[in-house]
Motif scaffolding. Structure first.
Motif, PDB file in Angstrom:
ATOM      1  N   VAL A 109       0.854  -1.202   0.000  1.00 51.80           N
ATOM      2  CA  VAL A 109       0.000   0.000   0.000  1.00 51.80           C
ATOM      3  C   VAL A 109       0.886   1.249   0.000  1.00 51.80           C
ATOM      4  O   VAL A 109       0.657   2.205  -0.756  1.00 51.80           O
ATOM      5  CB  VAL A 109      -0.964   0.008   1.216  1.00 51.80           C
ATOM      6  CG1 VAL A 109      -1.976   1.136   1.082  1.00 51.80           C
ATOM      7  CG2 VAL A 109      -1.667  -1.332   1.376  1.00 51.80           C
ATOM      8  N   PHE A 110       1.931   1.249   0.840  1.00 53.04           N
ATOM      9  CA  PHE A 110       2.875   2.376   0.829  1.00 53.04           C
ATOM     10  C   PHE A 110       3.455   2.563  -0.579  1.00 53.04           C
ATOM     11  O   PHE A 110       3.562   3.678  -1.081  1.00 53.04           O
ATOM     12  CB  PHE A 110       4.030   2.121   1.806  1.00 53.04           C
ATOM     13  CG  PHE A 110       3.742   2.456   3.253  1.00 53.04           C
ATOM     14  CD1 PHE A 110       3.387   3.746   3.626  1.00 53.04           C
ATOM     15  CD2 PHE A 110       3.866   1.491   4.244  1.00 53.04           C
ATOM     16  CE1 PHE A 110       3.152   4.064   4.967  1.00 53.04           C
ATOM     17  CE2 PHE A 110       3.631   1.798   5.580  1.00 53.04           C
ATOM     18  CZ  PHE A 110       3.274   3.096   5.946  1.00 53.04           C
ATOM     19  N   CYS A 111       3.850   1.445  -1.180  1.00 54.41           N
ATOM     20  CA  CYS A 111       4.508   1.530  -2.498  1.00 54.41           C
ATOM     21  C   CYS A 111       3.560   2.089  -3.559  1.00 54.41           C
ATOM     22  O   CYS A 111       3.949   2.920  -4.378  1.00 54.41           O
ATOM     23  CB  CYS A 111       5.016   0.152  -2.934  1.00 54.41           C
ATOM     24  SG  CYS A 111       6.312  -0.481  -1.893  1.00 54.41           S
ATOM     25  N   MET A 117      10.742  10.253  -6.109  1.00 56.73           N
ATOM     26  CA  MET A 117      11.571  10.794  -7.183  1.00 56.73           C
ATOM     27  C   MET A 117      13.051  10.496  -6.987  1.00 56.73           C
ATOM     28  O   MET A 117      13.855  10.714  -7.881  1.00 56.73           O
ATOM     29  CB  MET A 117      11.322  12.285  -7.305  1.00 56.73           C
ATOM     30  CG  MET A 117       9.917  12.565  -7.818  1.00 56.73           C
ATOM     31  SD  MET A 117       9.564  14.287  -8.023  1.00 56.73           S
ATOM     32  CE  MET A 117       8.824  14.650  -6.449  1.00 56.73           C
ATOM     33  N   ASP A 118      13.418  10.022  -5.801  1.00 58.88           N
ATOM     34  CA  ASP A 118      14.813   9.686  -5.557  1.00 58.88           C
ATOM     35  C   ASP A 118      15.069   8.182  -5.632  1.00 58.88           C
ATOM     36  O   ASP A 118      16.089   7.746  -6.133  1.00 58.88           O
ATOM     37  CB  ASP A 118      15.247  10.199  -4.182  1.00 58.88           C
ATOM     38  CG  ASP A 118      15.145  11.707  -4.093  1.00 58.88           C
ATOM     39  OD1 ASP A 118      15.614  12.376  -5.035  1.00 58.88           O
ATOM     40  OD2 ASP A 118      14.566  12.213  -3.121  1.00 58.88           O
ATOM     41  N   PHE A 119      14.135   7.401  -5.053  1.00 61.37           N
ATOM     42  CA  PHE A 119      14.408   5.971  -4.886  1.00 61.37           C
ATOM     43  C   PHE A 119      13.280   5.092  -5.417  1.00 61.37           C
ATOM     44  O   PHE A 119      13.166   3.927  -5.036  1.00 61.37           O
ATOM     45  CB  PHE A 119      14.638   5.661  -3.392  1.00 61.37           C
ATOM     46  CG  PHE A 119      15.829   6.370  -2.819  1.00 61.37           C
ATOM     47  CD1 PHE A 119      17.101   6.052  -3.242  1.00 61.37           C
ATOM     48  CD2 PHE A 119      15.668   7.373  -1.873  1.00 61.37           C
ATOM     49  CE1 PHE A 119      18.221   6.715  -2.728  1.00 61.37           C
ATOM     50  CE2 PHE A 119      16.775   8.034  -1.348  1.00 61.37           C
ATOM     51  CZ  PHE A 119      18.045   7.701  -1.779  1.00 61.37           C
ATOM     52  N   GLY A 120      12.424   5.655  -6.253  1.00 62.69           N
ATOM     53  CA  GLY A 120      11.227   4.943  -6.690  1.00 62.69           C
ATOM     54  C   GLY A 120      11.474   3.596  -7.322  1.00 62.69           C
ATOM     55  O   GLY A 120      10.649   2.689  -7.196  1.00 62.69           O
ATOM     56  N   THR A 121      12.620   3.449  -7.969  1.00 60.82           N
ATOM     57  CA  THR A 121      12.878   2.179  -8.647  1.00 60.82           C
ATOM     58  C   THR A 121      13.577   1.170  -7.738  1.00 60.82           C
ATOM     59  O   THR A 121      13.804   0.030  -8.133  1.00 60.82           O
ATOM     60  CB  THR A 121      13.750   2.408  -9.903  1.00 60.82           C
ATOM     61  OG1 THR A 121      14.908   3.128  -9.497  1.00 60.82           O
ATOM     62  CG2 THR A 121      13.004   3.185 -10.965  1.00 60.82           C
ATOM     63  N   GLY A 124      11.075  -2.218  -2.672  1.00 55.98           N
ATOM     64  CA  GLY A 124      10.286  -1.708  -1.546  1.00 55.98           C
ATOM     65  C   GLY A 124       9.825  -0.279  -1.731  1.00 55.98           C
ATOM     66  O   GLY A 124       9.429   0.388  -0.779  1.00 55.98           O
ATOM     67  N   HIS A 125       9.864   0.206  -2.975  1.00 54.98           N
ATOM     68  CA  HIS A 125       9.438   1.575  -3.272  1.00 54.98           C
ATOM     69  C   HIS A 125       8.448   1.577  -4.428  1.00 54.98           C
ATOM     70  O   HIS A 125       8.174   0.538  -5.007  1.00 54.98           O
ATOM     71  CB  HIS A 125      10.647   2.440  -3.621  1.00 54.98           C
ATOM     72  CG  HIS A 125      11.215   3.119  -2.415  1.00 54.98           C
ATOM     73  ND1 HIS A 125      10.518   4.043  -1.698  1.00 54.98           N
ATOM     74  CD2 HIS A 125      12.408   2.987  -1.802  1.00 54.98           C
ATOM     75  CE1 HIS A 125      11.259   4.469  -0.682  1.00 54.98           C
ATOM     76  NE2 HIS A 125      12.410   3.834  -0.721  1.00 54.98           N
ATOM     77  N   LEU A 161      15.578   7.162   4.241  1.00 58.30           N
ATOM     78  CA  LEU A 161      14.942   6.838   5.530  1.00 58.30           C
ATOM     79  C   LEU A 161      13.701   5.974   5.342  1.00 58.30           C
ATOM     80  O   LEU A 161      13.184   5.417   6.304  1.00 58.30           O
ATOM     81  CB  LEU A 161      14.586   8.113   6.292  1.00 58.30           C
ATOM     82  CG  LEU A 161      15.766   8.874   6.903  1.00 58.30           C
ATOM     83  CD1 LEU A 161      15.327  10.254   7.371  1.00 58.30           C
ATOM     84  CD2 LEU A 161      16.385   8.102   8.058  1.00 58.30           C
ATOM     85  N   ASN A 162      13.196   5.883   4.124  1.00 55.44           N
ATOM     86  CA  ASN A 162      12.030   5.027   3.868  1.00 55.44           C
ATOM     87  C   ASN A 162      12.397   3.624   3.393  1.00 55.44           C
ATOM     88  O   ASN A 162      11.515   2.853   3.020  1.00 55.44           O
ATOM     89  CB  ASN A 162      11.090   5.671   2.841  1.00 55.44           C
ATOM     90  CG  ASN A 162      10.107   6.616   3.499  1.00 55.44           C
ATOM     91  OD1 ASN A 162       9.869   6.528   4.705  1.00 55.44           O
ATOM     92  ND2 ASN A 162       9.537   7.529   2.725  1.00 55.44           N
TER      93      ASN A 162
END
Ligand code: FAD
Length: 502
Positions: A109-111, A117-121, A124-125, A161-162
């Motif tokens: 759900v978080f994903c 824009m920094d770590f989307g790929t 866990g993102h 941090l996410n």
């Protein structure tokens, strides 16, 4: 008749309204007490928190506790810090409320919600979700100095941090921007030349371990604009013919037939009315959802009796709540503020969060907040009147336990070491003199099974013993969260909406 009536267009209400109204067969009505102020500069500017005495968009309670009173709710006025709690918090939550709230269940759900824009790929993102997440590229001088001091003290920089527990931190591998997603970048810090801090002393004092560290704050900000849930969810859905949002309308009481909710009573200026619905969902926030239940006869029996409210169902509403007490460590600074979001970096050490604020809340005094993120002390919410315009009484009971006081004393001493600014004796009187709230109240309508004497709602937010009534906001979270609650609120609303449409 309305299929689903949502009370409150705040962080949770906006997400719920957008998710539910995606089904054209469901008519969704939202009643919001505050105004719609969609385009004001202050609201779009994430550097600005409209929470001063002049603000017209706030609910105010004792002890400087405030909530947003407008379309978008607290999510429209907050610090834009959008961070997921650690997996341990969901382990505790699911132990109380069942596997729907395990980390494995909520991570997708978080994903889905994010467009990081920094770590989307990274694992866990997410990419392509409605909420843009970014981290500051050009921190202010004070944020930079704070981060450098963390480096000098031996704290690792956490690039993301996410990053979910169990996933490796993304590797710093800067590449060209691809499809709007910036790839991972190297740490921008690490330059020496700051006063010495003795890391051994700090680690020994706090028992900290090297999974703690500092990092850039994930922000719900896009192109310099605050991206609260009204902007990301509600406004884009407003053209749907099956969604009706009415502002400036305060719900005063639930309408019940026996133990079934059939709608609400509301007031708009001098006008009063009723709206009927098949299903009512409270998204009025941790204070007002609880207050509404109590005013409607669902609450602790002695309280209902003392207020003279006819009892519909005894329930432990307001009997347990939690928040993050925060101590402000301040020191003089002649440098003017630079325009920036309030928090660009944080240092996380187990249950402590150190917050170097970019803005001076007292002119000439720079502040680092030391917040206790997993307090033992819990609070209580009660009403002193059935008049909906009289604020609820929230007694957070901060620092009742010696453990909480000891943790904060440690945190303050660490902050003094880190900043190279000794503080004299940090006794209880000093703590209380510098105590404030993080504005993260939760848990007034706890989730849990019916046999749990502290539980108000079940694992889908449905109120035990009452038909056609759900609570879907931060009130239901049954454990303290170790991070700011905005990301969790949005996830919770999305998850409950998904359960409702299944
Ligand atoms: C100043 C401030 C800064 C914060 N900064 C951060 C941060 O940077 N990061 C973070 O993680 N968290 C932050 N928080 C906390 C976070 O914003 C909230 O926890 C979160 O928004 C709560 O969402 P909610 O949906 O439960 O309630 P809210 O967003 O408060 O929504 C409740 C909505 O219901 C409406 N309402 C209430 N009663 C009624 C009624 N009777 N009838 C009709 N409508 C009603 C309200 O007007 C409001 O719009 C901050 C909070 C504040 C106040």
């Amino acid at each position: 008749m309305t299929s689903t009536l949502i009370v409150g267009a705040g962080s949770a209400g906006c997400v719920l309204a957008a998710r539910l109204s995606a089904d054209p067969a469901r008519s969704v009505r939202v009643l919001e007490a505050g105004p719609a102020c969609r385009t004001t500069r202050e609201l779009l500017d994430p550097a600005h928190l409209p929470v001063g005495p002049e603000s017209q968009v706030l609910w105010r309670y004792r002890g400087n506790l405030v909530r947003g009173k407008l379309i978008g709710g607290s999510g429209a006025i907050n610090g834009s810090y959008f961070i997921r709690p650690p997996a341990a918090d969901f382990a505790a939550w699911s132990a109380v409320a069942g596997p729907r709230w395990s980390f494995e269940s909520v991570l997708p759900v978080f994903c889905d919600l994010e467009h990081d824009m920094d770590f989307g790929t990274a694992p866990g993102h997410g990419v392509g979700g409605p909420i843009p997440i970014s981290r500051t590229d050009n921190p202010t001088e004070f944020s930079t100095e704070f981060a450098q001091r963390c480096v000098a003290a031996g704290f690792p920089e956490i690039l993301d941090l996410n990053t979910p527990t169990g996933y490796a931190q993304p590797r710093p591998a800067p590449t060209e921007s691809r499809g709007g997603i910036r790839q991972e970048r190297p740490p921008i810090l690490g330059s020496p030349g700051v006063p010495d801090v003795d890391p051994t002393r700090i680690f020994t004092r706090l028992g900290a371990n090297h999974t703690d560290g500092f990092g850039r704050v994930p922000l719900a900000v896009s192109r310099g604009r605050r991206a609260g849930p009204a902007v990301t969810h509600l406004y884009p859905a407003m053209q749907r013919p099956n969604l009706l949002v009415t502002s400036d309308t305060m719900v005063t009481r639930l309408l019940l037939r026996g133990t079934k909710v059939i709608g609400v009573e509301w007031a708009r200026g001098r006008e009063h009315g009723r709206t009927y619905a098949d299903q009512t969902v409270l998204c009025a926030g941790a204070v007002e959802s609880a207050a509404l239940l109590i005013r409607s006869g669902i609450g602790p029996e002695p309280l209902l009796r003392s207020l003279g409210v006819p009892i519909v169902l005894p329930a432990p509403v307001g009997a347990w709540c939690t928040d993050h007490p925060e101590i402000g460590v301040e020191f003089p600074d002649d440098e003017p503020d630079e325009p920036a979001v309030p928090l660009e970096y944080v240092l996380e050490i187990d249950d402590l969060e150190l917050r170097p604020y970019t803005q001076m809340y007292t002119p000439g005094l720079r502040r680092v907040g030391v917040a206790l993120m997993h307090p033992e002390s819990t609070g209580e919410l009660t009403l002193v009147s059935t008049d909906p315009t009289v604020p609820a009484h929230v007694d957070q009971r901060y620092l009742r336990g010696e453990t909480d006081r000891a943790r904060l004393r440690d945190g303050v001493a660490l902050t003094a070491d880190l900043l190279g600014r000794p503080i004299g004796r940090i006794d209880d009187a000093w703590l209380y003199a510098n105590l404030g709230t993080s504005q993260h109240l939760s848990g007034t309508c706890r989730m849990g099974p019916e046999r749990d004497e502290r539980a108000v709602v079940d694992d889908q937010g449905r109120v035990h013993g009452i038909d056609a009534l759900t609570v879907a906001d931060l009130s239901v979270v049954p454990v303290p969260l170790r991070r700011g609650p905005q990301a969790t609120t949005v996830m919770l609303a999305a998850a409950i909406a998904d359960h409702m449409v299944m």
